[in-house]
Write a protein that holds these residues in place. Structure first.
Motif, mmCIF file in Angstrom:
data_model
loop_
_atom_site.group_PDB
_atom_site.id
_atom_site.type_symbol
_atom_site.label_atom_id
_atom_site.label_comp_id
_atom_site.label_asym_id
_atom_site.label_seq_id
_atom_site.Cartn_x
_atom_site.Cartn_y
_atom_site.Cartn_z
ATOM 1 N N SER A 119 0.809 -1.218 0.000
ATOM 2 C CA SER A 119 0.000 0.000 0.000
ATOM 3 C C SER A 119 0.842 1.268 0.000
ATOM 4 O O SER A 119 0.352 2.348 -0.330
ATOM 5 C CB SER A 119 -0.947 0.006 1.207
ATOM 6 O OG SER A 119 -0.210 -0.008 2.426
ATOM 7 N N SER A 120 2.130 1.156 0.354
ATOM 8 C CA SER A 120 3.002 2.335 0.375
ATOM 9 C C SER A 120 3.590 2.642 -1.003
ATOM 10 O O SER A 120 4.318 3.624 -1.151
ATOM 11 C CB SER A 120 4.141 2.131 1.377
ATOM 12 O OG SER A 120 4.987 1.068 0.983
ATOM 13 N N TRP A 121 3.272 1.845 -1.996
ATOM 14 C CA TRP A 121 3.872 2.018 -3.327
ATOM 15 C C TRP A 121 2.880 2.537 -4.368
ATOM 16 O O TRP A 121 3.172 2.520 -5.564
ATOM 17 C CB TRP A 121 4.447 0.690 -3.826
ATOM 18 C CG TRP A 121 5.400 0.052 -2.880
ATOM 19 C CD1 TRP A 121 6.274 0.669 -2.029
ATOM 20 C CD2 TRP A 121 5.573 -1.346 -2.664
ATOM 21 N NE1 TRP A 121 6.975 -0.244 -1.304
ATOM 22 C CE2 TRP A 121 6.577 -1.496 -1.663
ATOM 23 C CE3 TRP A 121 4.994 -2.492 -3.217
ATOM 24 C CZ2 TRP A 121 6.987 -2.742 -1.211
ATOM 25 C CZ3 TRP A 121 5.421 -3.733 -2.772
ATOM 26 C CH2 TRP A 121 6.399 -3.847 -1.775
ATOM 27 N N THR A 122 1.719 2.983 -3.941
ATOM 28 C CA THR A 122 0.717 3.395 -4.925
ATOM 29 C C THR A 122 1.129 4.650 -5.692
ATOM 30 O O THR A 122 0.661 4.862 -6.812
ATOM 31 C CB THR A 122 -0.650 3.605 -4.250
ATOM 32 O OG1 THR A 122 -0.513 4.529 -3.164
ATOM 33 C CG2 THR A 122 -1.210 2.287 -3.735
ATOM 34 N N ASP A 123 1.990 5.489 -5.126
ATOM 35 C CA ASP A 123 2.480 6.644 -5.881
ATOM 36 C C ASP A 123 3.315 6.197 -7.079
ATOM 37 O O ASP A 123 3.344 6.880 -8.104
ATOM 38 C CB ASP A 123 3.328 7.563 -4.988
ATOM 39 C CG ASP A 123 2.491 8.386 -4.033
ATOM 40 O OD1 ASP A 123 1.257 8.427 -4.213
ATOM 41 O OD2 ASP A 123 3.069 8.983 -3.101
ATOM 42 N N GLU A 124 3.988 5.088 -6.931
ATOM 43 C CA GLU A 124 4.828 4.584 -8.024
ATOM 44 C C GLU A 124 4.014 3.860 -9.092
ATOM 45 O O GLU A 124 4.222 4.073 -10.282
ATOM 46 C CB GLU A 124 5.895 3.637 -7.467
ATOM 47 C CG GLU A 124 6.850 3.067 -8.509
ATOM 48 C CD GLU A 124 7.837 4.075 -9.057
ATOM 49 O OE1 GLU A 124 8.500 3.771 -10.063
ATOM 50 O OE2 GLU A 124 7.947 5.192 -8.489
ATOM 51 N N TYR A 125 3.085 3.010 -8.651
ATOM 52 C CA TYR A 125 2.386 2.131 -9.587
ATOM 53 C C TYR A 125 0.942 2.537 -9.882
ATOM 54 O O TYR A 125 0.373 2.096 -10.886
ATOM 55 C CB TYR A 125 2.361 0.703 -9.043
ATOM 56 C CG TYR A 125 3.717 0.101 -8.800
ATOM 57 C CD1 TYR A 125 4.654 -0.017 -9.825
ATOM 58 C CD2 TYR A 125 4.076 -0.361 -7.534
ATOM 59 C CE1 TYR A 125 5.901 -0.584 -9.604
ATOM 60 C CE2 TYR A 125 5.321 -0.933 -7.300
ATOM 61 C CZ TYR A 125 6.228 -1.042 -8.340
ATOM 62 O OH TYR A 125 7.460 -1.600 -8.105
ATOM 63 N N GLY A 126 0.352 3.338 -9.018
ATOM 64 C CA GLY A 126 -1.083 3.578 -9.109
ATOM 65 C C GLY A 126 -1.834 2.608 -8.217
ATOM 66 O O GLY A 126 -1.288 1.576 -7.803
ATOM 67 N N ASN A 127 -3.082 2.924 -7.905
ATOM 68 C CA ASN A 127 -3.862 2.111 -6.964
ATOM 69 C C ASN A 127 -4.987 1.378 -7.687
ATOM 70 O O ASN A 127 -6.044 1.948 -7.962
ATOM 71 C CB ASN A 127 -4.442 3.000 -5.860
ATOM 72 C CG ASN A 127 -5.038 2.177 -4.734
ATOM 73 O OD1 ASN A 127 -5.320 0.988 -4.895
ATOM 74 N ND2 ASN A 127 -5.228 2.796 -3.584
ATOM 75 N N PRO A 128 -4.793 0.091 -8.013
ATOM 76 C CA PRO A 128 -5.833 -0.660 -8.724
ATOM 77 C C PRO A 128 -7.035 -0.987 -7.861
ATOM 78 O O PRO A 128 -8.085 -1.373 -8.379
ATOM 79 C CB PRO A 128 -5.094 -1.939 -9.135
ATOM 80 C CG PRO A 128 -4.056 -2.116 -8.077
ATOM 81 C CD PRO A 128 -3.614 -0.724 -7.723
ATOM 82 N N GLN A 129 -6.900 -0.835 -6.543
ATOM 83 C CA GLN A 129 -8.028 -1.074 -5.642
ATOM 84 C C GLN A 129 -8.966 0.124 -5.579
ATOM 85 O O GLN A 129 -10.118 -0.005 -5.150
ATOM 86 C CB GLN A 129 -7.508 -1.396 -4.236
ATOM 87 C CG GLN A 129 -6.581 -2.592 -4.173
ATOM 88 C CD GLN A 129 -7.276 -3.887 -4.531
ATOM 89 O OE1 GLN A 129 -8.382 -4.157 -4.046
ATOM 90 N NE2 GLN A 129 -6.648 -4.695 -5.375
#
Length: 222
Positions: A119-129
């Motif tokens: 959950s701490s990496w959503t800035d890098e990958y985006g949040n699919p949830q």
């Protein structure tokens, strides 16, 4: 990924046990890293993460087109975010490479925010949830979801640590299990200890390095 630069440096084990035996090593600088500043990183964030894979495969093709190597002698090796990128390239263009070493990787990009530190990496990958557009684009990138029956995948060695609390070992275990259904030439290296950043002892590190080098020599250097 994450704006981290991979600059030229000497790897003693690679030099001694790979280069001295007449083999070659290529460090691919791809968008998403930090080699050329913030824009180089930002160019492959979020829904543009696939550009890191595009760049890696461009390097692979260039090695073949210029006669430096050929697909059966080109192996991809990457860990963590690098495991994601190499696994995605492996799934997208298996015909372009001869082997894969995929270490402590992310492979399920749909559920990654739910696993360990994801959950701490959503800035890098985006949040699919949270965002449907991210789910669609990450689904197209996700190595686990894009493995297909009937594809002739090259040999692969997948590594993880069962005590990894950063990238959940489920990423490697699921990818290996699904790949194994299609490709008998796939192996899993999964010790209990060591965590995400490496093995607990020098002996354990040497054992894993020996496994990786023997795998690469078996399938690339012949």
């Amino acid at each position: 990924g994450f704006g981290i630069p991979e600059l030229p440096h000497y790897l003693g084990s690679v030099g001694k046990y790979w280069l001295e035996e007449g083999n070659a090593f290529v460090l691919a600088n791809i968008r998403g890293g930090g080699e050329f500043g913030p824009r180089w990183h930002q160019a492959a964030q979020g829904i543009s993460k696939h550009k890191s894979v595009d760049d890696l495969l461009a390097v692979v093709r260039d090695l073949s087109e210029r006669g430096i190597s050929s697909p059966k002698h080109i192996g991809l090796q990457g860990g963590s975010n690098g495991g994601l990128i190499t696994a995605a390239a492996f799934v997208r263009e298996p015909q372009s490479i001869g082997a894969l070493v995929c270490e402590v990787p992310l492979t399920d990009m749909i559920r990654y925010p739910l696993l360990s530190a994801g959950s701490s990496w959503t800035d890098e990958y985006g949040n699919p949830q949270k965002y449907e557009v991210c789910k669609r684009w990450l689904g197209e990138l996700s190595p686990y979801h894009n493995l297909s029956d009937g594809i002739d995948y090259p040999p692969a060695l997948i590594t993880t640590s069962l005590s990894d609390d950063r990238v959940h070992p489920a990423h490697a275990l699921k990818f290996y299990a699904k790949l194994r259904e299609t490709s008998a030439q796939s192996w899993l290296y999964a010790p209990d200890g060591g965590g995400h950043t490496g093995n607990g002892t020098q002996r354990e590190s040497a054992d894993e390095m020996a496994c990786v080098l023997l795998f690469l020599k078996e399938f690339l250097a012949s």
